[in-house]
Design an enzyme around this catalytic site. Structure first.
Site, PDB file in Angstrom:
ATOM      1  N   ILE A  81     -12.313  -7.589  10.030  1.00  0.00           N
ATOM      2  CA  ILE A  81     -13.029  -6.973   8.912  1.00  0.00           C
ATOM      3  C   ILE A  81     -13.183  -5.472   9.155  1.00  0.00           C
ATOM      4  CG2 ILE A  81     -15.258  -6.822   7.696  1.00  0.00           C
ATOM      5  CD1 ILE A  81     -13.691  -9.276   6.907  1.00  0.00           C
TER       6      ILE A  81
ATOM      7  N   HIS B  23     -25.812  -1.108  10.795  1.00  0.00           N
ATOM      8  CA  HIS B  23     -24.675  -2.018  10.858  1.00  0.00           C
ATOM      9  C   HIS B  23     -25.071  -3.296  11.594  1.00  0.00           C
ATOM     10  CE1 HIS B  23     -23.063   2.033  10.315  1.00  0.00           C
ATOM     11  NE2 HIS B  23     -21.977   1.496   9.803  1.00  0.00           N
TER      12      HIS B  23
ATOM     13  N   GLY C 213     -19.369   6.473  18.351  1.00  0.00           N
ATOM     14  CA  GLY C 213     -19.445   6.459  16.894  1.00  0.00           C
ATOM     15  C   GLY C 213     -18.102   6.856  16.311  1.00  0.00           C
ATOM     16  N   PRO C 214     -17.524   7.994  16.762  1.00  0.00           N
ATOM     17  CA  PRO C 214     -16.139   8.301  16.387  1.00  0.00           C
ATOM     18  C   PRO C 214     -15.218   7.256  17.023  1.00  0.00           C
ATOM     19  CG  PRO C 214     -17.290  10.267  17.157  1.00  0.00           C
ATOM     20  CD  PRO C 214     -18.153   9.094  17.514  1.00  0.00           C
ATOM     21  N   LEU C 215     -14.666   6.396  16.214  1.00  0.00           N
ATOM     22  CA  LEU C 215     -14.007   5.198  16.732  1.00  0.00           C
ATOM     23  C   LEU C 215     -12.822   5.535  17.638  1.00  0.00           C
ATOM     24  CD1 LEU C 215     -14.163   2.882  13.584  1.00  0.00           C
ATOM     25  CD2 LEU C 215     -15.634   2.879  15.613  1.00  0.00           C
TER      26      LEU C 215
ATOM     27  N   HIS D 267       3.219  27.299  16.693  1.00  0.00           N
ATOM     28  CA  HIS D 267       2.596  27.328  18.004  1.00  0.00           C
ATOM     29  C   HIS D 267       1.644  28.512  18.195  1.00  0.00           C
ATOM     30  CE1 HIS D 267       5.390  24.182  18.833  1.00  0.00           C
ATOM     31  NE2 HIS D 267       5.182  24.182  20.139  1.00  0.00           N
TER      32      HIS D 267
ATOM     33  N   HIS E 197     -21.042  -5.573   7.244  1.00  0.00           N
ATOM     34  CA  HIS E 197     -20.671  -4.496   8.172  1.00  0.00           C
ATOM     35  C   HIS E 197     -21.703  -3.381   8.245  1.00  0.00           C
ATOM     36  CE1 HIS E 197     -18.145  -1.608  10.346  1.00  0.00           C
ATOM     37  NE2 HIS E 197     -18.596  -0.720   9.478  1.00  0.00           N
TER      38      HIS E 197
ATOM     39  N   GLU F 159      -2.779  14.895  24.291  1.00  0.00           N
ATOM     40  CA  GLU F 159      -3.863  15.874  24.339  1.00  0.00           C
ATOM     41  C   GLU F 159      -5.229  15.237  24.078  1.00  0.00           C
ATOM     42  OE1 GLU F 159      -0.100  18.067  23.162  1.00  0.00           O
ATOM     43  OE2 GLU F 159      -1.143  16.246  22.467  1.00  0.00           O
TER      44      GLU F 159
ATOM     45  N   HIS G   9     -21.085   2.122  15.954  1.00  0.00           N
ATOM     46  CA  HIS G   9     -21.890   1.789  14.777  1.00  0.00           C
ATOM     47  C   HIS G   9     -22.733   0.538  15.015  1.00  0.00           C
ATOM     48  CE1 HIS G   9     -17.962  -0.218  14.409  1.00  0.00           C
ATOM     49  NE2 HIS G   9     -18.644  -1.223  13.882  1.00  0.00           N
TER      50      HIS G   9
ATOM     51  N   ARG H 253      -2.641  33.362  32.055  1.00  0.00           N
ATOM     52  CA  ARG H 253      -2.355  32.002  32.523  1.00  0.00           C
ATOM     53  C   ARG H 253      -1.928  32.040  33.997  1.00  0.00           C
ATOM     54  NH1 ARG H 253       3.657  30.109  31.155  1.00  0.00           N
ATOM     55  NH2 ARG H 253       4.663  32.136  30.978  1.00  0.00           N
TER      56      ARG H 253
ATOM     57  N   SER I 245       3.728  25.537  32.359  1.00  0.00           N
ATOM     58  CA  SER I 245       3.353  26.549  31.371  1.00  0.00           C
ATOM     59  C   SER I 245       1.871  26.892  31.443  1.00  0.00           C
ATOM     60  CB  SER I 245       3.701  26.055  29.967  1.00  0.00           C
ATOM     61  OG  SER I 245       5.101  25.896  29.816  1.00  0.00           O
TER      62      SER I 245
END
Length: 697
Positions: free
Chosen positions: A225, A66, A155-157, A506, A297, A444, A106, A390, A417
């Site tokens: 872009i 890139h 990398g995972p945007l 759940h 790109h 989360e 990237h 728990r 919880s």
């Protein structure tokens, strides 16, 4: 020059609060460096063009990558590294360095170019030339641990931005404990349009604003872009207005105007809020036919376009060639941080809290850690009660957080919880960062990414809670925890149909299998209080592996009745009950189903059937044991596996003719006992299957 004086003030931690920007901004037209008795002059433009040239050459050589983002953000990155960022290439892990996260991973050649040019140790031009080749430091996206200066895997945007929030949290909290002398640094992020489209950017923005993370500065590569074309095809959002509405300080700047960039960053360092600087850039800047288009790109520019770009940029040099004056200018920039680092080292040596600080940063556990765990285990043995795991986890944390004071906890709006707030913990607030528990809200994914940031930054051991079924909201961050080898602990409660009336939305029937599929991840499912304490101990000792601790909502009968100093869960599975004589059947179970196996074994014994019970709190650890130990535990008798989840992942333990008693589909809404009866996960079902297998039906 005024801006040089200001640079040293920032680098050494001296305040310039009374200076107006006009007094220390100045122009950035030239960067002077000295060599011997002569003086060489390299312009900021040429320093940025060095990044552009290395990036387009490396991508072309690799025939993939890139080039557009590094070429577009080269000016911004040059100003950041030359004028603001506090770092020492000779000591890249210096605790008080500024953190730089390339969320738009990237564009990795931007980072690699900067690390090479500034002289980070163990970096060479050959590394740049080896871009995207097997075994190189310069992977397609930055990989944490591959080389000095890479603060995290991106990398995972969006995850880089959200993880940087955790880093900024860690800085703020350590500063509250140790003061400006030891902890006073910023976190900078370069993020792209895609990062800010991702939903996690909303979670990160809200969390950062709520806690006034004012040392977090995000430089947005606002180039309009994406891969598919102009951003207008998919969004009409006013991103600046969104961040401003969250409570961020926001400003826009021409991303190719060096003076404007410097002024913007300088101003945003003192707003008292997290900052977003929208840097309007041209993707692929300098490539005359492809700049400003999606064609720049994610593909090589091509030899012809690169030749035209060299001409347009005024860069007549051969591929991978950096002229001496430009290289010297960059190397001098890199050398400056050594002065600040040595000054900090001297302050550390004089600080009365130095030993505590270095211990926290190291991540080491206290010397008496095992004794503390044994005491917690002994407490469960002495007072056996039917508690949900728990609850026993909460009881374990009550003791552990005293022993390991740098643990930082939290929950995604499920504190009560999950049982994640230990008795002596205090809440972190916007006005007081001395606490050690964060209320993450219903975020989360943002929580998981922030915990990665805590672990990467150093100084804290993060854990956070939610319901197990919501692991799917967190999965991309859990995956990065595993990929980066981080000690992050995910406390996941309500782990089966045993949660009851909330129903199939759940009830995480498939979740255990999906988490066990992630490499370098421990999935613990303890059966009672003793196992819970042992699993917590293992998670805290796993310095290079994230852990999921899967816990019940419903109460469980204790199965460990005698104390052992040995951590039996450490081998992943162990024989909990061994009959006299040869086994007729071996019952394998995890978590809440171990008590079912024990109950079935008790009744079978009365009928003359010799049943062994094996508790399997961690498949991954059991898989690492020797074949001899595995055979000893599993035995040669027929096997039945029992777990209130789907069977995926069990076949390797059950053998060719084994039987699985568990879930075949989604759950239902009803009280837990009724659900176990309805779905046939009972001692009676185990006994019936046993008799069928051994010919006594």
């Amino acid at each position: 020059m005024p801006q040089v004086d200001w640079f040293w003030d920032c680098l050494l931690g001296r305040s310039r609060a009374d200076d107006s920007s006009a007094e220390f901004m100045g122009g950035l037209s030239e960067f002077a460096s000295k060599e011997g008795n002569g003086t060489m002059t390299a312009s900021i433009k040429d320093m940025a063009n060095a990044i552009r040239a290395l990036s387009m050459d490396a991508v072309q050589r690799a025939n993939s990558g890139h080039p557009g983002m590094p070429m577009g953000m080269a000016d911004v990155a040059s100003i950041l590294f030359a004028r603001f960022l506090k770092y020492d290439p000779e000591n890249p892990d210096w605790a008080d360095r500024d953190r730089f996260v390339l969320s738009a991973g990237h564009g990795s050649m931007l980072l690699y170019s900067l690390l090479y040019l500034t002289g980070y140790k163990d970096w060479s031009l050959d590394d740049i030339k080896a871009f995207r080749t097997l075994g190189s430091k310069t992977a397609g996206h930055p990989e944490y641990g591959h080389a000095p200066g890479i603060e995290m895997t991106t990398g995972p945007l969006g995850q880089g931005l959200a993880t940087a929030v955790g880093m900024a949290f860690a800085e703020r909290m350590l500063n509250a404990r140790y003061g400006d002398d030891l902890v006073d640094h910023a976190t900078y992020v370069i993020a792209g349009d895609g990062c800010l489209m991702e939903g996690i950017s909303h979670e990160a923005a809200g969390l950062a604003a709520r806690h006034n993370l004012s040392k977090l500065i995000v430089l947005w590569d606002d180039n309009d872009i994406t891969i598919d074309g102009a951003t207008e095809i998919s969004t009409c959002e006013d991103t600046c207005a969104r961040f401003e509405a969250c409570g961020w300080s926001v400003r826009r700047v021409d991303g190719h105007d060096a003076d404007a960039i410097e002024a913007a960053i300088a101003a945003e360092r003192s707003t008292g809020k997290p900052s977003l600087i929208a840097c309007k850039t041209v993707i692929g800047f300098g490539a005359p036919n492809k700049q400003g288009t999606s064609g720049a790109h994610g593909a090589p520019l091509g030899d012809e376009e690169i030749a035209l770009a060299r001409e347009a940029l005024g860069w007549p040099h051969a591929p991978f060639e950096i002229p001496d004056d430009i290289m010297d200018a960059w190397r001098e920039v890199g050398m400056r941080g050594g002065v600040a680092r040595k000054d900090w080292q001297e302050r550390l040596g004089r600080n009365k809290l130095a030993s505590h600080f270095t211990h926290d940063i190291s991540g080491a556990l206290p010397n008496d850690f095992d004794a503390r765990i044994d005491a917690i285990k002994q407490g469960f043995i002495n007072e056996p009660k039917k508690n949900a795991t728990r609850i026993t986890s909460k009881m374990t944390l009550d003791g552990l957080t005293k022993a390991v004071p740098n643990m930082v906890g939290g929950s995604a709006d499920l504190t009560g919880s999950n049982g994640t707030l230990a008795v002596d913990m205090t809440l972190l607030t916007p006005d007081d960062a001395s606490g050690n528990y964060i209320e993450y809200g219903v975020r989360e994914f943002g929580m998981a990414a922030a915990m990665n940031g805590f672990a990467l930054h150093g100084g804290f051991v993060p854990y956070g809670g939610t319901f197990l079924v919501f692991a799917d909201y967190m999965r991309p961050a859990i995956r990065l925890s595993a990929l980066m080898g981080l000690r992050v602990i995910y406390v996941m409660t309500h782990d089966s149909i045993g949660l009851g009336e909330d129903g199939p939305t759940h009830q995480p029937v498939e979740t255990l299998a999906s988490l066990r599929a992630i490499p370098n991840t421990y999935v613990f499912r303890p059966a009672d209080g003793v196992e819970t304490a042992e699993c917590w101990a293992l998670a805290l000792k796993a310095h290079k592996t994230p852990s999921i601790i899967s816990l019940t909502r419903q109460g469980l009968t204790p199965v460990r009745r005698e104390h052992t100093d040995e951590n039996l869960c450490a081998k992943g599975a162990y024989v909990l009950r061994e009959p006299e004589g040869a086994r007729d059947i071996t019952l394998l179970a995890t978590g809440s189903e171990v008590e079912i196996a024990m109950a079935a074994a008790d009744v079978l014994a009365l009928e003359g059937v010799r049943a062994a019970v094996v508790s399997m709190p961690c498949f991954e650890l059991f898989e690492r044991q020797s074949k001899v130990y595995q055979t000893e535990v599993l035995g040669s008798a027929p096997r039945i596996g029992i777990e209130a989840a789907i069977s995926q992942g069990w076949d390797c333990w059950l053998g060719e003719n084994g039987v699985f008693i568990g879930m075949e589909g989604f759950g239902a809404s009803a009280p837990a006992p009724a659900l176990y009866q309805h779905f046939g996960i009972t001692a009676d079902a185990v006994m019936a299957a046993t008799k069928q297998m051994i010919g006594r039906a």
